[in-house]
Design a protein around this motif. Structure first.
Motif, PDB file in Angstrom:
ATOM      1  N   TRP A 162       9.441 -14.189  -9.664  1.00  0.00           N
ATOM      2  CA  TRP A 162      10.262 -13.049  -9.768  1.00  0.00           C
ATOM      3  C   TRP A 162      10.084 -11.986  -8.634  1.00  0.00           C
ATOM      4  CZ3 TRP A 162      10.224  -7.918  -9.753  1.00  0.00           C
ATOM      5  CH2 TRP A 162      11.288  -7.107 -10.363  1.00  0.00           C
ATOM      6  N   PHE A 163       8.842 -11.882  -8.099  1.00  0.00           N
ATOM      7  CA  PHE A 163       8.693 -10.933  -7.191  1.00  0.00           C
ATOM      8  C   PHE A 163       9.403 -11.509  -5.632  1.00  0.00           C
ATOM      9  CE2 PHE A 163       5.921  -8.672  -9.543  1.00  0.00           C
ATOM     10  CZ  PHE A 163       6.389  -7.514  -9.424  1.00  0.00           C
ATOM     11  N   GLN A 164       9.396 -12.694  -5.689  1.00  0.00           N
ATOM     12  CA  GLN A 164       9.685 -13.630  -4.485  1.00  0.00           C
ATOM     13  C   GLN A 164      11.176 -13.493  -4.466  1.00  0.00           C
ATOM     14  OE1 GLN A 164       8.676 -17.273  -3.027  1.00  0.00           O
ATOM     15  NE2 GLN A 164       7.200 -16.187  -1.887  1.00  0.00           N
ATOM     16  N   LEU A 198       5.362  -2.362  -5.123  1.00  0.00           N
ATOM     17  CA  LEU A 198       4.756  -3.709  -5.317  1.00  0.00           C
ATOM     18  C   LEU A 198       5.848  -4.605  -4.744  1.00  0.00           C
ATOM     19  CD1 LEU A 198       2.209  -5.422  -5.967  1.00  0.00           C
ATOM     20  CD2 LEU A 198       2.988  -5.736  -8.114  1.00  0.00           C
ATOM     21  N   ARG A 199       5.518  -5.471  -3.816  1.00  0.00           N
ATOM     22  CA  ARG A 199       6.349  -6.544  -3.318  1.00  0.00           C
ATOM     23  C   ARG A 199       5.712  -8.065  -3.325  1.00  0.00           C
ATOM     24  NH1 ARG A 199       8.962  -3.258  -3.694  1.00  0.00           N
ATOM     25  NH2 ARG A 199      10.644  -2.033  -2.468  1.00  0.00           N
ATOM     26  N   THR A 200       4.640  -8.051  -3.004  1.00  0.00           N
ATOM     27  CA  THR A 200       4.106  -9.544  -3.031  1.00  0.00           C
ATOM     28  C   THR A 200       2.659  -9.441  -3.776  1.00  0.00           C
ATOM     29  OG1 THR A 200       5.033 -10.000  -0.757  1.00  0.00           O
ATOM     30  CG2 THR A 200       3.306 -11.584  -1.512  1.00  0.00           C
ATOM     31  N   GLN A 228      -1.500  -9.940   2.476  1.00  0.00           N
ATOM     32  CA  GLN A 228      -0.841  -9.182   1.555  1.00  0.00           C
ATOM     33  C   GLN A 228      -1.950  -8.409   0.820  1.00  0.00           C
ATOM     34  OE1 GLN A 228       0.323 -12.298   1.612  1.00  0.00           O
ATOM     35  NE2 GLN A 228       0.435 -13.218  -0.513  1.00  0.00           N
ATOM     36  N   MET A 229      -3.155  -8.450   1.204  1.00  0.00           N
ATOM     37  CA  MET A 229      -4.156  -7.663   0.450  1.00  0.00           C
ATOM     38  C   MET A 229      -3.913  -6.359   0.838  1.00  0.00           C
ATOM     39  SD  MET A 229      -6.208  -7.940  -1.472  1.00  0.00           S
ATOM     40  CE  MET A 229      -7.879  -7.529  -2.021  1.00  0.00           C
ATOM     41  N   ASP A 230      -3.083  -5.861   1.465  1.00  0.00           N
ATOM     42  CA  ASP A 230      -3.136  -4.553   1.815  1.00  0.00           C
ATOM     43  C   ASP A 230      -2.695  -3.589   0.815  1.00  0.00           C
ATOM     44  OD1 ASP A 230      -0.767  -5.605   1.954  1.00  0.00           O
ATOM     45  OD2 ASP A 230      -0.157  -4.918   3.925  1.00  0.00           O
TER      46      ASP A 230
END
Lengths: 179, 179
Positions: free
Chosen positions: A76-78, A47-49, B166-168
């Motif tokens: 956090w992810f950003q 998971l990135r964004t 980023q729905m992917d």
DNA sequence: GCAAATTAATGATTTATTCAAG
DNA sequence: CTTGAATAAATCATTAATTTGC
């Protein structure tokens, strides 16, 4: 849902005591170890964004371990993503200590002079190691087998240690003196 | 497994040969004081991950003081860096708050080092975060104000965080286990 | 004092990541 | 989606310090 920011600051748990600055500042989110672990897990899982609904879900789950908001998850992810990338970009010189600021700018002075040591004795002498041979470009591959020479101890170890983008080392000219 | 070291290897013999004539013991590289001093100097000057050519140069220089190979230099920096970090990690967590503005632009603020404790901590627990509830569309807007609540410290920052591209992410069903 | 036994440091390997190219 | 580059983390292994019994 989040009304009292006050709760944010020091969470118990394993967060080491942030000396002094206590809860008073509604400053910023201070994730608990569990929260960080979970976020890291998610990140590691690819998971990135996270999407909005993901963020909401994550936040809800993590709120079990301490105060947290959607934006914290978002940030956090950003941040984590960006910093992971950054880390990979300029790997070479990363003084990854927050406390010690050893900036490249400090220690460099570059002159093009190579030290040839066919001298003799390492007694009193001041030596200058020429590092960072001006990274402009040698065109050469800069790939060195570090342990390759069969006559060495065991080197089946081969790690070709290429320096690609970490070439951004500033010229380093250390003056090393031994008594 | 046998350490098939080359010529220098002289197993056994005088074991506790202390400093001084450090030459030619075997098994593994045993840096001389001078070598360690130099390496430490370099490290202190900010060098963390020397490039190949740096390694070569360093190795060449240090060979003046005793047997050394490129890989030894490589390893030294790897280990030293890692262990310095490890040392620091015990005391890490400085949350230098003070700056409360949490905005997307400034958001790069929490230290990555805080995530230091990598996963794998003793805490038996298995949790499953359900993200992306399989049904593709809720029809809902999927737009969430992340930092909306004005009662937060001050960040009225709201970024509507739409998920378009980023729905992917595939439906993610993570089983997070810490033990 | 001295080695055997034990512990602490640290050199060397292996493993798990991340990003990026194909 | 797969693979390669390049670590950093974790781990293994050996050497040096030290402790201890004599």
């Amino acid at each position: 849902m989040e009304q009292n920011m006050s709760g944010f600051c020091i969470r118990g748990g394993s967060v080491s005591a942030n000396s002094g600055s206590t809860g008073t500042k509604c400053g910023r989110w201070n994730p608990t170890t569990e929260q960080v672990n979970l976020l890291t897990e998610l990140f590691s899982s690819g998971l990135r964004t996270p999407t909005t609904s993901q963020i909401q879900k994550i936040s809800t789950q993590l709120s079990f371990y301490g105060k947290i908001e959607n934006k914290n998850v978002f940030y956090w992810f950003q941040n984590h993503k960006a910093r992971e990338r950054q880390k990979r970009r300029k790997v070479s010189f990363d003084d990854d200590d927050k406390d010690v600021n050893i900036r490249p700018e400090n220690a460099m002075n570059f002159s093009t002079q190579n030290f040839a040591y066919h001298v003799s004795e390492p007694e009193r002498l001041t030596q200058t190691l020429q590092l960072f041979p001006l990274n402009s470009f040698h065109g050469e591959s800069e790939t060195l087998k570090l342990g390759v020479h069969g006559n060495e101890c065991r080197d089946t170890t081969m790690f070709s240690y290429k320096m690609g983008e970490q070439m951004d080392h500033p010229p380093l000219n250390l003056r090393l003196s031994f008594m």
